[in-house]
Design an enzyme around this catalytic site. Structure first.
Site, PDB file in Angstrom:
ATOM      1  CG  HIS A 379      -2.298   0.553   0.900  1.00 21.09           C
ATOM      2  ND1 HIS A 379      -2.485   1.620   0.060  1.00 21.09           N
ATOM      3  CD2 HIS A 379      -3.540   0.193   1.318  1.00 21.09           C
ATOM      4  CE1 HIS A 379      -3.776   1.904  -0.022  1.00 21.09           C
ATOM      5  NE2 HIS A 379      -4.435   1.048   0.726  1.00 21.09           N
ATOM      6  CG  ASP A 383      -2.934   4.932  -3.399  1.00 21.33           C
ATOM      7  OD1 ASP A 383      -2.391   4.631  -2.321  1.00 21.33           O
ATOM      8  OD2 ASP A 383      -2.754   6.009  -3.989  1.00 21.33           O
TER       9      ASP A 383
END
Length: 408
Positions: A379, A383
């Site tokens: 992450h 995204d």
């Protein structure tokens, strides 16, 4: 002059290796070509052979990392030469052209029962004490002898056995131990890689299902052409082709964080996890986006065979930018998992078995072959939206394999 036993350079990316196991003991006689040492770089094991016949003098013990070119042992031509080598103070040697690496602070030792001994130094131990130690799996080099001249005697080994029994009682709180295996070699490398991967990245896994109806049809047609194609196309082969195309369309997934910079890779090098008894190893198909299905299938088969036979070189498992682990071949039915990213990559795709499931198609509930997926991504790099786009594109390609270059 004694012959060197040195760490070979097995690939461009190799800088060091771990001595996994000496196949010989100090002073043993070997013949030219005998395997004397097993080393490991990344997850690849490699046999080091004797360059000459003679008597072995060990300079670096197993479970120690050594740089490429470092001399870890010597082969003396005669017993007299061996005895002379054993009398010399230990020294760090390198083959011609190899330089010693920059030194890092040494880790604190785990035990202080015995005084430091030079590599290859003989341990004075009575025959009875040695036999008792062998029966109980006690390392005599870790015992301080209390006999004449520091010789290890029976009482020293008995004390070590009692001390170990006390440690086990404390550590296992009364639970019986069926067996213990040192964490070394491939298992140790996997443990270190997995723990480090979770520690250095923010991993998130998305899961879902892919309607594999058309995928199964396409693969079955390719299997029928096995004789003409010269290869038996697997689902993993098709997954690699589809992933390469999806990565071209979603380059952020083909990225890494290197030295606090986000690096997007020009190359698409897809690692494919191969299951061995010792654990998983991930050979890499380089430039997967530029290869045909047949080329990928041949290379995948060759790499898998090399992995199972222990013939992989360090370069075979280097430079991956994305990884696929397909557990479908092992069955297990419908299910999901949370694969761990192969650092420094930013994503890994896990796929499950293709099984019949109830799905809704054109407003009707029908039975259809379904493949599960688990997509783990970092992450810090990817995204949720880019991750969803990548999986949407991959799903589209697998559910409509006519969009893929499968026209071998």
């Amino acid at each position: 002059m004694a012959e060197y036993i040195a760490i070979p350079k097995l690939g461009m990316t190799m800088t060091e290796a771990t001595l996994v196991e000496w196949k010989v003991a100090e002073g043993d006689h070997v013949n030219k070509g005998d395997v004397v040492l097993v080393i490991q770089t990344e997850k690849t094991l490699w046999d080091v052979q004797a360059a000459a016949s003679g008597f072995v003098h060990i300079l670096v013990q197993q479970d120690v990392k050594a740089a490429v070119g470092r001399v870890v042992g010597l082969i003396a031509a005669t017993k007299e030469e061996l005895e002379q080598l054993q009398k010399e103070p230990p020294k760090e040697l390198y083959t011609t052209g190899a330089a010693p690496p920059a030194r890092a602070p040494a880790a604190a030792g785990a035990g202080a029962a015995a005084p430091p001994r030079a590599p290859g130094e003989r341990v004075a131990v009575s025959p009875l004490a040695r036999k008792l130690a062998e029966e109980h799996g006690i390392d005599v080099t870790a015992i301080a002898g209390t006999g004449p001249g520091g010789r290890i005697i029976r009482e020293d080994v008995e004390a070590a056995i009692e001390a170990r029994a006390r440690e086990i009682e404390i550590a296992y709180q009364g639970r019986r131990v069926k067996g213990k295996t040192p964490l070394r070699g491939m298992r140790a490398a996997i443990a270190e890689h997995m723990q480090r991967s979770l520690a250095v990245s923010a991993q998130l896994t998305s899961m879902g299902e892919i309607d594999a109806t058309e995928l199964v049809k396409a693969r079955n047609e390719l299997v029928k052409r096995e004789a003409d194609l010269g290869v038996r196309i697997s689902y993993t082969d098709i997954l690699i082709v589809a992933a390469a195309r999806a990565l071209l369309d979603n380059p952020i997934v083909n990225s890494s964080i290197i030295n606090n910079e986000l690096v997007t890779w020009e190359d698409i090098n897809i690692g494919m996890a191969v299951a061995l008894e010792e654990g998983l190893i991930v050979p890499v198909i380089r430039d997967a986006d530029k290869k045909s299905l047949i080329e990928i299938s041949r290379e995948a088969s060759s790499l898998a065979e090399k992995a199972r036979s222990g013939a992989l070189l360090p370069d075979d498992v280097a430079a991956g930018t994305f990884t696929i682990t397909n557990l479908g071949a092992f069955g297990g039915g419908w299910g999901f998992g949370t694969p761990i990213i192969n650092q420094p990559q930013s994503a890994i795709l896990g796929t499950g078995a293709i099984v019949e499931r109830a799905i809704v198609r054109d407003g009707q509930v029908v039975a259809a072959p379904v493949m599960t997926y688990s997509f783990t991504f970092d992450h810090r790099v990817i995204d949720g939206l880019p991750a969803a786009r990548f999986m949407a594109r991959l799903t589209e390609l697998l559910e409509n394999p006519k969009l893929l270059p499968l026209d071998v």
